[in-house]
Design a protein around this motif. Structure first.
Motif, PDB file in Angstrom:
ATOM      1  N   ASN A 192     113.127  35.161  72.213  1.00 37.20           N
ATOM      2  CA  ASN A 192     113.582  36.122  73.214  1.00 37.20           C
ATOM      3  C   ASN A 192     114.123  35.377  74.427  1.00 37.20           C
ATOM      4  N   TYR A 193     115.399  35.097  74.417  1.00 40.77           N
ATOM      5  CA  TYR A 193     116.015  34.407  75.531  1.00 40.77           C
ATOM      6  C   TYR A 193     117.494  34.752  75.528  1.00 40.77           C
ATOM      7  N   LYS A 194     117.996  35.298  76.636  1.00 47.12           N
ATOM      8  CA  LYS A 194     119.390  35.733  76.681  1.00 47.12           C
ATOM      9  C   LYS A 194     120.314  34.563  77.012  1.00 47.12           C
ATOM     10  N   ILE A 207     116.839  24.955  75.298  1.00 42.50           N
ATOM     11  CA  ILE A 207     116.444  25.430  76.635  1.00 42.50           C
ATOM     12  C   ILE A 207     115.460  26.596  76.515  1.00 42.50           C
ATOM     13  N   ALA A 208     115.707  27.493  75.561  1.00 42.58           N
ATOM     14  CA  ALA A 208     114.799  28.631  75.346  1.00 42.58           C
ATOM     15  C   ALA A 208     113.402  28.158  74.961  1.00 42.58           C
ATOM     16  N   ILE A 234     119.374  20.085  79.897  1.00 44.48           N
ATOM     17  CA  ILE A 234     118.290  20.974  80.328  1.00 44.48           C
ATOM     18  C   ILE A 234     118.288  21.118  81.850  1.00 44.48           C
ATOM     19  N   CYS A 235     118.589  19.995  82.538  1.00 51.00           N
ATOM     20  CA  CYS A 235     118.566  20.025  84.010  1.00 51.00           C
ATOM     21  C   CYS A 235     119.563  21.021  84.591  1.00 51.00           C
ATOM     22  N   ARG A 236     120.654  21.247  83.887  1.00 54.13           N
ATOM     23  CA  ARG A 236     121.679  22.153  84.414  1.00 54.13           C
ATOM     24  C   ARG A 236     121.151  23.575  84.583  1.00 54.13           C
ATOM     25  N   TYR A 237     120.189  23.943  83.780  1.00 58.03           N
ATOM     26  CA  TYR A 237     119.726  25.339  83.753  1.00 58.03           C
ATOM     27  C   TYR A 237     118.320  25.503  84.334  1.00 58.03           C
ATOM     28  N   LEU A 238     117.842  24.466  85.025  1.00 56.70           N
ATOM     29  CA  LEU A 238     116.543  24.575  85.701  1.00 56.70           C
ATOM     30  C   LEU A 238     116.758  24.618  87.206  1.00 56.70           C
ATOM     31  N   LYS A 239     115.855  25.311  87.912  1.00 58.06           N
ATOM     32  CA  LYS A 239     116.033  25.469  89.351  1.00 58.06           C
ATOM     33  C   LYS A 239     114.947  24.767  90.164  1.00 58.06           C
ATOM     34  N   HIS A 240     113.852  24.368  89.517  1.00 52.91           N
ATOM     35  CA  HIS A 240     112.699  23.895  90.295  1.00 52.91           C
ATOM     36  C   HIS A 240     112.776  22.391  90.597  1.00 52.91           C
ATOM     37  N   ARG A 241     113.651  22.025  91.513  1.00 49.59           N
ATOM     38  CA  ARG A 241     113.642  20.651  92.021  1.00 49.59           C
ATOM     39  C   ARG A 241     112.416  20.480  92.926  1.00 49.59           C
ATOM     40  N   GLU A 242     111.777  19.312  92.842  1.00 56.65           N
ATOM     41  CA  GLU A 242     110.567  19.096  93.639  1.00 56.65           C
ATOM     42  C   GLU A 242     110.658  17.774  94.385  1.00 56.65           C
TER      43      GLU A 242
END
Length: 955
Positions: free
Chosen positions: A439-441, A455-456, A484-492
């Motif tokens: 389940n991933y759009k 990524i899903a 994968i990094c392109r679609y992640l938002k959680h930079r720390e």
């Protein structure tokens, strides 16, 4: 105590400064003094005490004709002696002063004594003259008044003898320090005294004192045992029969081995050998067990790369645990056989025993174990994943088998086809059972970039849990991490520490892919990274700083951390996965104490479905002998070493030995075209033709002997390259160029890496033109000229010597610059590959050194290669080398330690871990403790080796 009473202990050689004339000079000066005194007394002149250049020594009496001269020791000298405080002097010095004082008071006449030999009752007299508390017994001394010695030299000798036999007074604080020994060893020794001499049982914890259990809790956090308790209580373990035990990955197999090792070291007082497949695992185990060694008083010695002494140092006061790679373990066993010390080895543990079936390395394991079985009663323990034909291995090792399917965290295996997840269920007809849809759009853009829905799968678990993605190639690792990094938002921001460490490890340089991915908690891991980068990435992943690694199959032998393992493809490069490789990879899933279960997902294409069934559901592959691998190279090497070690000097003995190999057990399957014995006879002929052995006698009574070249070969280098190496070294002697390291580096560039090197010819030509005229001359001498390289750059085919020269130039540049990144850029090679070349070259240089030591004609190489081995091993500034000897300390860490004031091994060994962790940026307390323990162990090892050498000399 080792000298007779009438022996002159000094033998006319009285100075450690190699000046044997000092006492003769004293006698000469003394004679001059006496003559001067005679002259002075006859003229009634005052005595000149400074005439002979002495102020604290005066000549004893001498006789002239019938007249006995008076004692010539000056009052000023003896008065000076009386006035000094002797409270801190040894008892023998006090005795010496008392004797002199008495001599002065009594003014005893002395007869001429022309010998410097001590009196025959000297030891007994000394006992009576010196009391137990170190003071002088005047009464007894008066009863044995010594004769006045003739000369100062005799007095000096006598004083030295007094010092030698006198009881040493030690301060109370020193006595207290010496009395403080490890509490755990005290417990073990006390228990030892109470048990029967026939048993080796030392206590309640599987034959060890309870304190060992406490140490395991303190150092490793182990509170209780599971299946390990059953295994350790097996009858075969109690009776020290050989054992193979197999469990799933991460089942805790190593703990059993470590307990058995401790029992062997502490109870049976025997050395142990722990064989591991990779250098990194050896170093990790050395670091991990150093603290245990310090607590329980045994040595932990590293045998990997160029490290390790052959034969190992003899130790009388402590036992050693040798932790070795497969190749080093074989060399170690050979050296113990050669020096008749194999009986000192009580236990051998082989991790990943299934590697018996792994090509050339499998052949080396088999050779090592076969020699142990044939030559000694050494206890053998094998740890392994489940094997299909375990009975064959049992027969070979004469071992019991213990199997358990225990895993601290249960594993669930899945496969993904298109956008659906299936359970792996061997009971199902199709082997796969529908589990759930994904389940991933996905947008159309994402679908093109990520058709396998990685990524899903990843975002279901990260960043809350960790994840490993095994990729088929190194480049794919980097691409997947970037995608994968392109679609992640959680930079720390906390990842900045890791970024700084990575930058420091590269001397200011950093991989652009890691710079982009690390802020998202993602990194890649493969052999293209340096050892230091890989270690930093692994530690960050272990501590939770990173939540996802994309990696190649090399990490399958690493840590057990992720909640989920994803296999990007059922291939490694272009080869389909083996069942054992698959189980090793998926076995990484699950964290003990954190996760209740682990997950593995294998991503499949429709066309791979049928092949995948055998991969996930089929029984484990069988393990076969590899002595016949690569046209029988293994059996050829085995026979050469057997003859060289005098294990088999006749054909009959050779046949007897070969009947005890795994190859003999599996002869029907593996020796189809010709029998094992026919193959062995062929090998004998080949070795004879190569000039490595001689065959003497008739067909009924054949004697096999090794030649000098054969001995040098089996002790140091691969049989395949022996002749080539001899030829290269011989040519080198004719025109060895030593105005730079290039020629020597060329001679120790490993032959087996040449095929991995594909030079870029324009790069080659550019770097070649930068060599000095003499270096180009050396290159031309081995067959690589500038015009030749220029023709290669124009598109001609490559050659062995040219490729080897290219690698030698890479190493040469690295030695000059010690900057991996700039050399990698200059030669357009991956930094990981360059580091592999460097570590292989240091190991091969050590092998070539041993090779030349066995062949007298190569004597000039010995000193040269000894220094080159050291330089190649560390390849850093000289001041950092002592710190980098410590297991796990890399260049950047060594720089940090050096700059913080920890400049020597002794500084590091005496450091407080808590202070060290605060002084060094980003160094955790646990890491600091391991570094300090490793440094202490290394320092103890060096000190012990020196002490043993001194003891050998004294004996």
């Amino acid at each position: 105590q080792y000298c007779s009473d009438n022996e002159d202990l000094f033998g006319g050689y009285d100075s450690i400064l190699e000046d044997s004339s000092i006492l003769a000079k004293l006698d000469s000066l003394e004679t001059q003094k006496v003559q001067h005194d005679d002259y002075s007394s006859s003229d009634n002149k005052p005595e000149d005490h400074q005439s002979a250049g002495f102020t604290s020594v005066r000549s004893p009496r001498t006789t002239t004709g019938n007249q006995v001269r008076k004692d010539c020791f000056t009052d000023s000298t003896l008065n000076g002696l009386e006035e000094e405080h002797f409270a801190d002097l040894p008892a023998s010095q006090l005795a010496f002063q008392e004797i002199f004082k008495n001599t002065k008071e009594q003014n005893v006449n002395a007869t001429v004594d022309k010998t410097s030999t001590p009196l025959k009752d000297f030891p007994k007299r000394m006992e009576s003259e010196i009391k137990q508390d170190g003071t002088v017994n005047k009464d007894n001394r008066q009863a044995h008044k010594p004769k006045v010695r003739k000369s100062i030299s005799d007095h000096l000798k006598r004083t030295m003898l007094l010092n030698a036999v006198a009881p040493i007074t030690v301060s109370r604080s020193v006595e207290q320090k010496e009395a403080v020994v490890s509490e755990e060893i005290n417990v073990a020794l006390q228990t030892m005294q109470t048990v029967s001499s026939q048993t080796t049982d030392l206590g309640p914890f599987f034959g060890l004192p309870t304190k060992v259990k406490d140490i395991l809790l303190k150092l490793k956090g182990i509170k209780s045992l599971y299946w390990q308790e059953t295994c350790l209580n097996l009858d075969c373990v109690q009776r020290r029969k050989n054992l193979i035990y197999s469990l799933p990955t991460s089942g805790g197999k190593t703990l059993v081995a470590e307990i058995l090792i401790l029992k062997e070291l502490l109870c049976r007082k025997k050395d142990c050998l722990f064989i591991l497949p990779y250098v990194s695992l050896v170093q990790e185990k050395v670091r991990g067990l150093a603290s245990l060694g310090l607590e329980l008083n045994f040595m932990v010695e590293e045998y990997a790369g160029s490290k390790g002494k052959f034969p190992p140092v003899k130790r009388r006061t402590s036992k050693s645990l040798f932790i070795a790679t497969i190749e080093k373990a074989h060399s170690l066993v050979n050296s113990l056989i050669e020096t008749n010390r194999l009986d000192n080895l009580g236990l051998v543990v082989v991790d990943e025993l299934h590697m018996l079936g792994d090509g050339a390395r499998g052949a080396i394991i088999e050779m090592t174990l076969a020699k142990l079985l044939y030559m000694s009663a050494t206890h053998i323990i094998g740890m392994s994943a489940t094997l299909g034909n375990i009975k064959d291995i049992q027969t070979f090792l004469n071992a019991e088998n213990y199997t358990n399917d225990f895993r601290p965290v249960q594993l669930k295996e899945y496969v993904k086809l298109k956008d659906t997840i299936y359970d792996v269920d061997p009971k199902e007809e199709e082997c796969f059972k529908l589990s759930r849809p994904l389940n991933y759009k996905y947008s159309s853009g994402m679908q093109k970039i990520d058709p396998d829905h990685i990524i899903a799968l990843v975002t279901e678990v990260i960043p809350t849990h960790s994840c490993l993605i095994f990729c088929p190639t190194k480049k794919n690792c980097e691409n997947v991490a970037s995608m994968i990094c392109r679609y992640l938002k959680h930079r720390e921001a906390e990842k900045s520490i890791l970024l700084k460490e990575l930058r420091d490890s590269g001397n200011g340089n950093m991989c652009p892919v890691l710079r982009r991915t690390v802020p998202f908690g993602i990194a890649y891991h493969h052999s293209g990274l340096t050892t230091e980068e890989r270690k930093l990435v692994e530690e960050a992943y272990s501590s939770g700083v990173l939540c996802l690694l994309t990696c190649t199959s090399t990490l399958a032998a690493g840590v057990n951390l992720p909640a989920r393992v994803i296999l990007r493809s059922p291939f490694v490069a272009t080869e389909f996965l083996k069942r054992s490789q698959y189980k090793q990879m998926v076995g990484r899933a699950g964290r003990a104490g954190i996760d209740t279960e682990g997950e593995s997902i294998l991503i499949l294409q429709e066309k791979e479905k049928m092949m995948a069934k055998s991969l996930v559901c089929a029984p484990v592959e069988n393990c076969y002998s590899n002595l016949m691998y690569d046209d029988g190279k293994g059996i050829l090497s085995l026979i050469l070493s057997l003859i060289g070690l005098n294990i088999t000097t006749s054909l009959e003995q050779l046949k007897d030995f070969l009947s005890g190999t795994l190859l003999s057990v599996q002869e029907k399957q593996l020796c189809v075209k010709k029998s094992l014995w026919d193959s062995a006879l062929e090998c004998v002929e080949v070795l004879k033709e190569k000039g490595l052995i001689t065959v003497k006698g008739d067909a009924q009574d054949v004697t096999l002997q090794v030649t000098r070249l054969g001995k040098a070969t089996y002790k140091s280098v691969d049989l395949t390259y022996s002749g080539m190496l001899y030829s290269d070294l011989s040519r080198g002697l004719e025109g060895l160029l030593l105005n730079s390291y290039l020629h020597l580096v060329y001679l120790v560039t490993p032959y087996d890496l040449i095929s991995h090197c594909k030079p870029q010819w324009m790069v080659y030509l550019r770097q070649f033109t930068l060599l000095s005229a003499s270096e180009q001359k050396m290159s031309a001498a081995v067959g690589v000229t500038e015009s030749f390289v220029a023709r290669k750059a124009a598109g001609q085919t490559d050659m062995l010597v040219v490729n080897r020269m290219y690698l030698a130039m890479v190493l040469f540049s690295l030695l000059k610059e010690t900057n991996l990144w700039s050399v990698a850029e200059k030669f357009q090679l991956s930094r990981g590959f360059i580091q592999t070349v460097l570590s292989s070259a240091s190991a091969f240089c050590s092998c070539v050194l041993h090779f030349t030591e066995e062949l007298e004609e190569f004597w000039p190489y010995k000193a040269l290669l000894s220094e080159l081995t050291r330089r190649l091993t560390y390849c850093v500034q000289a001041e950092l080398i002592p710190l980098m000897e410590v297991a796990g300390v890399m260049e950047s860490r060594a720089k940090q330690l050096y700059n913080a004031g920890y400049k020597t091994l002794a500084h590091l060994a005496n450091a407080d871990p808590s202070v060290l962790s605060k002084a060094i940026e980003n160094l955790y307390k646990k890491q600091a403790s391991q570094i300090v323990a490793s440094a202490k162990m290394l320092l103890n090892e060096k000190a012990s080796a020196l002490q043993e050498a001194v003891d050998d000399l004294l004996m």
